[in-house]
Design a protein around this motif. Structure first.
Motif, PDB file in Angstrom:
ATOM      1  N   ARG A   1      29.308 -19.710 -43.506  1.00 17.35           N
ATOM      2  CA  ARG A   1      27.849 -19.792 -43.312  1.00 17.35           C
ATOM      3  C   ARG A   1      27.807 -19.706 -41.791  1.00 17.35           C
ATOM      4  O   ARG A   1      26.763 -18.812 -41.538  1.00 17.35           O
ATOM      5  CB  ARG A   1      27.467 -21.002 -43.763  1.00 17.35           C
TER       6      ARG A   1
ATOM      7  N   LEU B   1      25.489 -16.341 -40.586  1.00 14.58           N
ATOM      8  CA  LEU B   1      24.372 -16.640 -39.645  1.00 14.58           C
ATOM      9  C   LEU B   1      24.428 -16.132 -38.559  1.00 14.58           C
ATOM     10  O   LEU B   1      23.409 -15.362 -37.949  1.00 14.58           O
ATOM     11  CB  LEU B   1      24.237 -18.034 -39.548  1.00 14.58           C
TER      12      LEU B   1
ATOM     13  N   LYS C   1      21.566 -13.075 -38.352  1.00 17.58           N
ATOM     14  CA  LYS C   1      20.404 -13.595 -37.894  1.00 17.58           C
ATOM     15  C   LYS C   1      20.360 -13.839 -36.379  1.00 17.58           C
ATOM     16  O   LYS C   1      19.343 -13.789 -35.687  1.00 17.58           O
ATOM     17  CB  LYS C   1      20.175 -14.856 -38.565  1.00 17.58           C
ATOM     18  N   TYR C   2      21.437 -14.254 -35.791  1.00 16.73           N
ATOM     19  CA  TYR C   2      21.398 -14.958 -34.337  1.00 16.73           C
ATOM     20  C   TYR C   2      22.175 -14.161 -33.369  1.00 16.73           C
ATOM     21  O   TYR C   2      21.579 -14.325 -32.162  1.00 16.73           O
ATOM     22  CB  TYR C   2      22.042 -16.280 -34.358  1.00 16.73           C
TER      23      TYR C   2
END
Length: 130
Positions: A101, A105, A109-110
């Motif tokens: 995860r 992420l 996303k980051y």
């Protein structure tokens, strides 16, 4: 964000960020190359995310290493065509679900460096819990 790159000699340049950090780069192999800098930035940016995400989940992380492999175009401009980031994470009671995860992420996303390259570079990830 601002930075200045100044020519030193031959193909050597010195970069300084507005926060005061300096980096020497060279096109003849006498210092880190600009492309090596980009590759390291991918690994550092994403690793920061992975560790931060795991810590925010109140998990204990002892070590995180990111091995990067990049492929470049044969002809100029020799851009990256693919980058693979493999994370080796060590901590207390880390599960596959937790690390998977965190890596996902970061990549999706980051990590601003990965996301900036997305669409132009095939970026893949993997991980192992040590």
């Amino acid at each position: 964000m601002k930075a200045t790159v100044s020519w030193q000699q031959a193909l050597t340049f010195s970069g300084q960020t507005e926060s005061g950090y300096q980096q020497t780069m060279d096109g003849n192999g006498k210092a880190i190359s600009p492309m090596e800098s980009v590759l390291l930035a991918v690994g550092a940016c994403s690793s920061i995310d992975v560790v931060d995400i795991l810590k925010k989940r109140r998990l204990t992380v002892h070590d995180c290493e990111c091995d990067l492999t990049a492929e470049r175009a044969e002809q100029p401009p020799r851009v990256f065509t693919a980058i693979h980031a493999h994370y080796k994470v060590k901590g207390d009671n880390l599960s596959d679900k937790d690390v998977d995860r965190a890596v996902a992420l970061s990549a999706e996303k980051y990590c601003s460096v990965m996301l900036m390259l997305k669409g132009n570079v095939n970026i893949t990830t993997s991980y192992e819990i040590m």
